[in-house]
Scaffold this motif. Sequence first.
Motif, PDB file in Angstrom:
ATOM      1  N   ASN A  17      15.570  -4.305 -37.069  1.00 24.97           N
ATOM      2  CA  ASN A  17      16.162  -2.974 -37.026  1.00 24.97           C
ATOM      3  C   ASN A  17      15.198  -1.853 -36.663  1.00 24.97           C
ATOM      4  OD1 ASN A  17      18.948  -3.487 -37.760  1.00 24.97           O
ATOM      5  ND2 ASN A  17      18.067  -4.245 -39.663  1.00 24.97           N
ATOM      6  N   TYR A  77      19.842  -2.248 -34.516  1.00 23.42           N
ATOM      7  CA  TYR A  77      20.647  -3.200 -33.746  1.00 23.42           C
ATOM      8  C   TYR A  77      20.707  -4.580 -34.395  1.00 23.42           C
ATOM      9  CZ  TYR A  77      20.815   0.126 -29.907  1.00 23.42           C
ATOM     10  OH  TYR A  77      21.049   1.236 -29.136  1.00 23.42           O
ATOM     11  N   VAL A 102      15.282  -6.526 -29.288  1.00 22.87           N
ATOM     12  CA  VAL A 102      15.624  -5.445 -28.363  1.00 22.87           C
ATOM     13  C   VAL A 102      14.745  -5.494 -27.118  1.00 22.87           C
ATOM     14  CG1 VAL A 102      16.459  -3.874 -30.159  1.00 22.87           C
ATOM     15  CG2 VAL A 102      14.050  -3.817 -29.509  1.00 22.87           C
ATOM     16  N   ASN A 134      20.568  -9.270 -26.248  1.00 19.33           N
ATOM     17  CA  ASN A 134      21.405 -10.388 -26.669  1.00 19.33           C
ATOM     18  C   ASN A 134      20.935 -11.685 -26.027  1.00 19.33           C
ATOM     19  OD1 ASN A 134      22.898  -8.563 -28.081  1.00 19.33           O
ATOM     20  ND2 ASN A 134      24.308  -8.218 -26.416  1.00 19.33           N
ATOM     21  N   GLU A 177      17.556  -1.055 -26.158  1.00 21.76           N
ATOM     22  CA  GLU A 177      18.897  -1.648 -26.131  1.00 21.76           C
ATOM     23  C   GLU A 177      18.846  -3.061 -26.689  1.00 21.76           C
ATOM     24  OE1 GLU A 177      19.411  -3.533 -21.698  1.00 21.76           O
ATOM     25  OE2 GLU A 177      19.896  -1.438 -21.955  1.00 21.76           O
ATOM     26  N   PRO A 178      19.968  -3.552 -27.195  1.00 22.95           N
ATOM     27  CA  PRO A 178      19.992  -4.913 -27.724  1.00 22.95           C
ATOM     28  C   PRO A 178      19.655  -5.909 -26.629  1.00 22.95           C
ATOM     29  CG  PRO A 178      22.018  -3.752 -28.299  1.00 22.95           C
ATOM     30  CD  PRO A 178      21.278  -2.894 -27.320  1.00 22.95           C
TER      31      PRO A 178
END
Length: 137
Positions: A112, A76, A80, A132, A129-130
């Motif tokens: 990553n 990603y 995360v 953000n 999941e990311p």
Amino acid sequence: MRFVGIDNAVGKARRFVSGTASVQDEEVKDAAKLAHILRQTLQRLTDLEARVPKEATEFEVATLTGAATISLAHNYNGPVRWWVTCWTRPVSLGAYPTTAPILVQDASSDANTLVLQCSTAGRAVVRVEPANGAMEP
């Protein structure tokens, strides 16, 4: 969403896409009709984007001894969030998970790859999941 099994086999669900809409030539020639079509299209796009779930990957992992380092390559390119969505213990230890999984994010995790230290024997599904805008651990 992607799912990565213990054997590193990757599965992916495919989404259903509805039929296409059309615009008639007469509608394009009338500025008011064209503006109405564009507003409807932009509203539908906004609604669809709001319904799309976040990108996520679920990894199936197993630790037989309880002391293990688990590396999950999510790719990603950023921080995360992760959590255990399913947990079972080996049959030799009993059929029901009376001991919760003890997973701790390792400092060697990078943009990553999520690296977890596990100190409980069992089999887990870890959802990644990311995150953000999240703070780095």
